[in-house]
Design an enzyme around this catalytic site. Structure first.
Site, PDB file in Angstrom:
ATOM      1  N   GLY A  33       0.865  -1.319   0.007  1.00  0.00           N
ATOM      2  CA  GLY A  33       0.095  -0.272  -0.054  1.00  0.00           C
ATOM      3  C   GLY A  33       0.988   1.220  -0.123  1.00  0.00           C
ATOM      4  O   GLY A  33       2.035   1.318   0.407  1.00  0.00           O
ATOM      5  N   THR A  48       9.013   3.918  -0.968  1.00  0.00           N
ATOM      6  CA  THR A  48       8.885   2.534  -1.249  1.00  0.00           C
ATOM      7  C   THR A  48       9.205   1.632  -0.234  1.00  0.00           C
ATOM      8  O   THR A  48      10.165   2.125   0.704  1.00  0.00           O
ATOM      9  CB  THR A  48       9.608   2.189  -2.672  1.00  0.00           C
ATOM     10  OG1 THR A  48       9.279   0.809  -2.939  1.00  0.00           O
ATOM     11  CG2 THR A  48      11.303   2.218  -2.281  1.00  0.00           C
ATOM     12  N   SER A  77       7.106   2.426  -5.588  1.00  0.00           N
ATOM     13  CA  SER A  77       7.131   2.270  -6.773  1.00  0.00           C
ATOM     14  C   SER A  77       5.930   2.399  -7.568  1.00  0.00           C
ATOM     15  O   SER A  77       5.818   2.483  -8.889  1.00  0.00           O
ATOM     16  CB  SER A  77       7.405   0.499  -6.762  1.00  0.00           C
ATOM     17  OG  SER A  77       6.335   0.148  -6.162  1.00  0.00           O
ATOM     18  N   GLU A  78       4.740   2.741  -6.897  1.00  0.00           N
ATOM     19  CA  GLU A  78       3.654   3.110  -7.614  1.00  0.00           C
ATOM     20  C   GLU A  78       3.427   4.756  -8.065  1.00  0.00           C
ATOM     21  O   GLU A  78       2.119   5.231  -8.132  1.00  0.00           O
ATOM     22  CB  GLU A  78       2.246   2.773  -6.881  1.00  0.00           C
ATOM     23  CG  GLU A  78       2.197   1.376  -6.286  1.00  0.00           C
ATOM     24  CD  GLU A  78       2.103   0.230  -7.897  1.00  0.00           C
ATOM     25  OE1 GLU A  78       2.167   0.713  -8.975  1.00  0.00           O
ATOM     26  OE2 GLU A  78       2.002  -1.092  -7.494  1.00  0.00           O
ATOM     27  N   HIS A  97      -3.815   3.902  -2.027  1.00  0.00           N
ATOM     28  CA  HIS A  97      -3.750   2.696  -2.777  1.00  0.00           C
ATOM     29  C   HIS A  97      -3.706   1.449  -1.604  1.00  0.00           C
ATOM     30  O   HIS A  97      -2.494   1.429  -0.967  1.00  0.00           O
ATOM     31  CB  HIS A  97      -2.413   2.170  -3.800  1.00  0.00           C
ATOM     32  CG  HIS A  97      -2.034   0.907  -4.124  1.00  0.00           C
ATOM     33  ND1 HIS A  97      -2.972   0.046  -4.565  1.00  0.00           N
ATOM     34  CD2 HIS A  97      -0.895   0.162  -4.180  1.00  0.00           C
ATOM     35  CE1 HIS A  97      -2.633  -1.209  -4.867  1.00  0.00           C
ATOM     36  NE2 HIS A  97      -1.493  -1.071  -4.561  1.00  0.00           N
ATOM     37  N   HIS A 160      -4.364  -7.675  -7.663  1.00  0.00           N
ATOM     38  CA  HIS A 160      -3.514  -6.902  -6.919  1.00  0.00           C
ATOM     39  C   HIS A 160      -4.312  -5.985  -5.693  1.00  0.00           C
ATOM     40  O   HIS A 160      -3.879  -6.504  -4.378  1.00  0.00           O
ATOM     41  CB  HIS A 160      -2.915  -5.881  -7.976  1.00  0.00           C
ATOM     42  CG  HIS A 160      -1.999  -4.865  -7.396  1.00  0.00           C
ATOM     43  ND1 HIS A 160      -1.316  -3.975  -8.181  1.00  0.00           N
ATOM     44  CD2 HIS A 160      -1.458  -4.438  -6.143  1.00  0.00           C
ATOM     45  CE1 HIS A 160      -0.425  -3.618  -7.500  1.00  0.00           C
ATOM     46  NE2 HIS A 160      -0.777  -3.600  -6.157  1.00  0.00           N
TER      47      HIS A 160
HETATM   48  P1  13P Z   1       5.671   0.304  -2.437  1.00  0.00           P
HETATM   49  O1  13P Z   1       6.507  -0.293  -1.181  1.00  0.00           O
HETATM   50  O2  13P Z   1       6.854   0.675  -3.670  1.00  0.00           O
HETATM   51  O3  13P Z   1       5.000   1.459  -1.961  1.00  0.00           O
HETATM   52  O4  13P Z   1       4.814  -0.725  -3.218  1.00  0.00           O
HETATM   53  C1  13P Z   1       3.725  -1.811  -2.238  1.00  0.00           C
HETATM   54  C2  13P Z   1       2.658  -1.737  -3.159  1.00  0.00           C
HETATM   55  O5  13P Z   1       1.474  -2.021  -2.697  1.00  0.00           O
HETATM   56  C3  13P Z   1       2.893  -2.027  -4.510  1.00  0.00           C
HETATM   57  O6  13P Z   1       1.600  -2.002  -5.117  1.00  0.00           O
END
Ligand code: 13P
Length: 275
Positions: A33, A48, A77-78, A97, A160
């Protein structure tokens, strides 16, 4: 402290509070998330690999609207997915997310969230888009997601999770919470249905062992053994007789039964058979 510093601090504290709330509500697990908040011509986003339950001000990264790091370490990463939403909808101020169990299960089954099941969900969440699978954290995921989003405030990501957004952080959070509701209601409905199926099975066994057995067998035989069709019912008005009407395509179009109780019993059994 000048005005922009004050609003920056406000954004950061709201962001941190939101992350902890999501973690407490079990809408995210481990380091999954990510959350972001717009701040003028930039966004703050979680770094991240951050657990949303343990974020601190150092866990936040500031990016410009093209994804260049202005402050902090490595962004989620998102980040492309978050920026795609801000760039498509200028009024949006927060993006969340998460991987809520129920919504993620639906995302794995490629089944849309039925927000129309509940008035509140329909009103405040609206239609939830569904984006086909792409690997997490890729530009492809951001592209697919934004392609499938039109009038919606949320999107399921296949196999996902869920992403929601809002004009305020609260709105984005509420939408994530609401995303769970129709699914819970759906789950509860299925559970009740399963219970009533079990009850129906019991009724069927009772009927089949009683006087009605021959009628039902007769009906099954005459209808070519095809129980899997809806059966219409018409009771003889004011009389103790009725007719079970079989839908078109079956060999028997009607069967006269002797009394209303029988009629209902047969109808009931056929209904069980078609469920
Ligand atoms: P991150 O740790 O890069 O935020 O990624 C977590 C995630 O939920 C990828 O969808």
């Amino acid at each position: 402290m000048d005005k922009s510093e004050r609003s920056e601090n406000l954004v950061k504290s709201e962001l941190l509070r939101a992350c902890k709330l999501l973690y407490r509500q079990k809408l995210v697990y481990a380091t999954a998330g990510n959350v972001s908040h717009r701040c003028g011509d930039s966004i703050f986003i979680t770094a991240t690999g951050t657990s949303l339950g343990y974020v601190t001000p150092d866990s936040l990264v500031r990016l410009d609207m093209d994804g260049n790091v202005l402050e902090g370490g490595r962004p989620s990463s998102e980040y492309r997915m978050h920026l795609a939403i801000y760039n498509k909808f200028p009024k949006i101020k927060a993006v969340v997310h998460t991987h809520p169990t129920a919504a993620t299960t639906l995302a794995c089954l490629q089944t849309p969230i039925k927000t129309t099941l509940l008035a509140e969900a329909e009103l405040f969440l609206g239609e939830v888009a569904c984006a086909p699978y792409a690997d997490p954290g890729t530009a492809e995921l951001a592209e697919k997601m934004i392609y499938y989003v039109h009038g919606s405030n949320a999107c399921l990501l296949e196999s996902h999770g869920l992403v929601t957004w809002g004009a305020t952080m609260k709105e984005a959070l509420y939408r994530t919470e609401l995303g769970r509701l129709p699914e819970r209601a759906h789950g509860e409905r299925e559970r009740l249905r399963a219970d009533s199926h079990a009850q129906n099975r019991q009724h069927r066994e009772e009927y089949l062992s009683g006087d009605h057995a021959h009628r039902v067998r007769y009906l099954a035989f005459r209808s070519g053994g095809d129980h899997r069709r809806r059966v219409g019912l018409r009771a003889g008005a004011g009389t103790a007789q009725g007719v079970v009407l079989l839908p078109e395509g079956l060999k028997v179009r009607g069967l006269v039964v002797e009394d209303l109780h029988d009629l209902l019993a047969v109808h009931h059994l056929l209904n069980i058979a078609v469920q």
